[in-house]
Write a protein that holds these residues in place. Structure first.
Motif, PDB file in Angstrom:
ATOM      1  N   SER A   4      11.561  67.976 -15.764  1.00 56.08           N
ATOM      2  CA  SER A   4      12.333  68.967 -16.618  1.00 56.08           C
ATOM      3  C   SER A   4      13.175  68.122 -17.775  1.00 56.08           C
ATOM      4  N   ALA A   5      13.359  66.971 -17.828  1.00 53.12           N
ATOM      5  CA  ALA A   5      14.178  66.367 -18.928  1.00 53.12           C
ATOM      6  C   ALA A   5      13.167  65.489 -19.738  1.00 53.12           C
ATOM      7  N   SER A   6      11.944  65.662 -19.472  1.00 50.00           N
ATOM      8  CA  SER A   6      10.789  65.054 -20.503  1.00 50.00           C
ATOM      9  C   SER A   6      11.046  65.989 -21.808  1.00 50.00           C
ATOM     10  N   PRO A   7      11.040  64.861 -22.856  1.00 53.30           N
ATOM     11  CA  PRO A   7      11.246  65.567 -24.175  1.00 53.30           C
ATOM     12  C   PRO A   7       9.983  66.189 -24.787  1.00 53.30           C
ATOM     13  N   THR A   8      10.047  67.336 -25.530  1.00 53.73           N
ATOM     14  CA  THR A   8       8.839  67.911 -25.906  1.00 53.73           C
ATOM     15  C   THR A   8       9.193  68.206 -27.496  1.00 53.73           C
ATOM     16  N   ALA A   9       7.882  68.669 -28.262  1.00 53.52           N
ATOM     17  CA  ALA A   9       8.226  68.658 -29.512  1.00 53.52           C
ATOM     18  C   ALA A   9       7.004  69.876 -29.965  1.00 53.52           C
ATOM     19  N   SER A  10       7.344  70.710 -30.883  1.00 52.79           N
ATOM     20  CA  SER A  10       6.312  71.710 -31.319  1.00 52.79           C
ATOM     21  C   SER A  10       5.945  71.274 -32.513  1.00 52.79           C
ATOM     22  N   VAL A  11       4.693  71.303 -32.904  1.00 56.03           N
ATOM     23  CA  VAL A  11       3.956  70.959 -34.099  1.00 56.03           C
ATOM     24  C   VAL A  11       3.369  72.198 -34.815  1.00 56.03           C
ATOM     25  N   SER A  12       3.742  72.569 -36.074  1.00 61.00           N
ATOM     26  CA  SER A  12       2.976  73.380 -37.002  1.00 61.00           C
ATOM     27  C   SER A  12       2.457  72.806 -38.176  1.00 61.00           C
ATOM     28  N   SER A  73       8.008  47.261 -21.316  1.00 59.50           N
ATOM     29  CA  SER A  73       7.606  46.001 -22.394  1.00 59.50           C
ATOM     30  C   SER A  73       6.737  46.476 -23.346  1.00 59.50           C
ATOM     31  N   ARG A  74       6.354  47.970 -23.397  1.00 60.82           N
ATOM     32  CA  ARG A  74       5.801  48.334 -24.510  1.00 60.82           C
ATOM     33  C   ARG A  74       6.470  49.354 -25.459  1.00 60.82           C
ATOM     34  N   GLY A  75       7.642  49.825 -24.917  1.00 64.96           N
ATOM     35  CA  GLY A  75       8.599  50.721 -25.574  1.00 64.96           C
ATOM     36  C   GLY A  75       9.136  50.383 -26.742  1.00 64.96           C
ATOM     37  N   ASP A  76       9.462  48.925 -27.214  1.00 67.14           N
ATOM     38  CA  ASP A  76      10.027  48.263 -28.005  1.00 67.14           C
ATOM     39  C   ASP A  76      11.598  48.909 -28.390  1.00 67.14           C
ATOM     40  N   GLY A  77      12.154  49.286 -26.961  1.00 65.77           N
ATOM     41  CA  GLY A  77      13.518  49.575 -26.989  1.00 65.77           C
ATOM     42  C   GLY A  77      13.605  51.102 -27.548  1.00 65.77           C
ATOM     43  N   ARG A  78      12.770  51.697 -28.000  1.00 63.04           N
ATOM     44  CA  ARG A  78      12.795  53.281 -28.303  1.00 63.04           C
ATOM     45  C   ARG A  78      12.835  54.248 -27.278  1.00 63.04           C
ATOM     46  N   SER A  79      13.705  55.212 -27.180  1.00 66.67           N
ATOM     47  CA  SER A  79      13.742  56.011 -26.280  1.00 66.67           C
ATOM     48  C   SER A  79      12.347  57.147 -26.404  1.00 66.67           C
ATOM     49  N   GLU A  80      12.288  57.869 -25.133  1.00 63.64           N
ATOM     50  CA  GLU A  80      11.200  58.754 -25.011  1.00 63.64           C
ATOM     51  C   GLU A  80      10.922  59.834 -26.236  1.00 63.64           C
ATOM     52  N   LYS A  81      12.152  60.391 -26.691  1.00 62.40           N
ATOM     53  CA  LYS A  81      12.327  61.214 -27.678  1.00 62.40           C
ATOM     54  C   LYS A  81      11.848  60.565 -29.016  1.00 62.40           C
ATOM     55  N   GLU A  82      12.432  59.265 -29.202  1.00 62.45           N
ATOM     56  CA  GLU A  82      12.026  58.465 -30.509  1.00 62.45           C
ATOM     57  C   GLU A  82      10.299  58.114 -30.695  1.00 62.45           C
ATOM     58  N   LEU A  83       9.586  57.887 -29.355  1.00 65.73           N
ATOM     59  CA  LEU A  83       8.203  57.600 -29.301  1.00 65.73           C
ATOM     60  C   LEU A  83       7.623  59.071 -29.455  1.00 65.73           C
ATOM     61  N   LEU A  84       7.781  60.177 -29.028  1.00 63.63           N
ATOM     62  CA  LEU A  84       7.529  61.580 -28.984  1.00 63.63           C
ATOM     63  C   LEU A  84       7.458  62.040 -30.458  1.00 63.63           C
ATOM     64  N   GLU A  85       8.622  61.903 -31.307  1.00 63.06           N
ATOM     65  CA  GLU A  85       8.576  61.907 -32.800  1.00 63.06           C
ATOM     66  C   GLU A  85       7.662  61.013 -33.507  1.00 63.06           C
ATOM     67  N   GLU A  86       7.426  59.714 -32.913  1.00 61.47           N
ATOM     68  CA  GLU A  86       6.427  58.953 -34.039  1.00 61.47           C
ATOM     69  C   GLU A  86       5.164  59.288 -33.490  1.00 61.47           C
ATOM     70  N   PHE A  87       4.854  59.746 -32.284  1.00 61.46           N
ATOM     71  CA  PHE A  87       3.527  60.122 -31.899  1.00 61.46           C
ATOM     72  C   PHE A  87       3.288  61.377 -32.589  1.00 61.46           C
ATOM     73  N   ALA A  88       4.179  62.384 -32.966  1.00 58.66           N
ATOM     74  CA  ALA A  88       3.925  63.728 -33.290  1.00 58.66           C
ATOM     75  C   ALA A  88       3.716  63.377 -35.009  1.00 58.66           C
TER      76      ALA A  88
END
Length: 97
Positions: A4-12, A73-88
């Protein structure tokens, strides 16, 4: 895998977008689960993309959830939320091309 703590994003998006085509152009691996869902692997993280009721090949809106965080080792110190935003953001770039 997911909690339940996994970050989510809505994209339009302004027009129907072929999500697999955008991911392919960006060099992001993915697996189509069914017509309205795919799993993408970005920086070793697993992202769940759901487009209901639209198809992944012609979606205006969709939800992205970080199912599994990238390996440290692949996250470059970014949080899950930051990576989610980068992916979006890949989809913002895809709209411009």
């Amino acid at each position: 895998m997911s909690d339940s703590a996994s970050p989510t994003a809505s994209v339009s998006l302004s027009e129907p977008t072929d999500i697999p085509a955008v991911l392919s152009r960006a060099g992001i691996d993915y697996v189509t689960v069914h017509d309205q869902r795919l799993l993408a692997i970005y920086r070793t993280g697993i992202f769940n993309v759901v487009t209901e009721p639209e198809s992944v090949s012609s979606a205006h809106t969709f939800q992205i959830e970080c199912w599994e965080a990238p390996l440290p080792s692949r996250g470059d110190g970014r949080s899950e939320k930051e990576l989610l935003e980068e992916f979006a953001a890949v989809f913002d770039d895809g709209e411009k091309s």
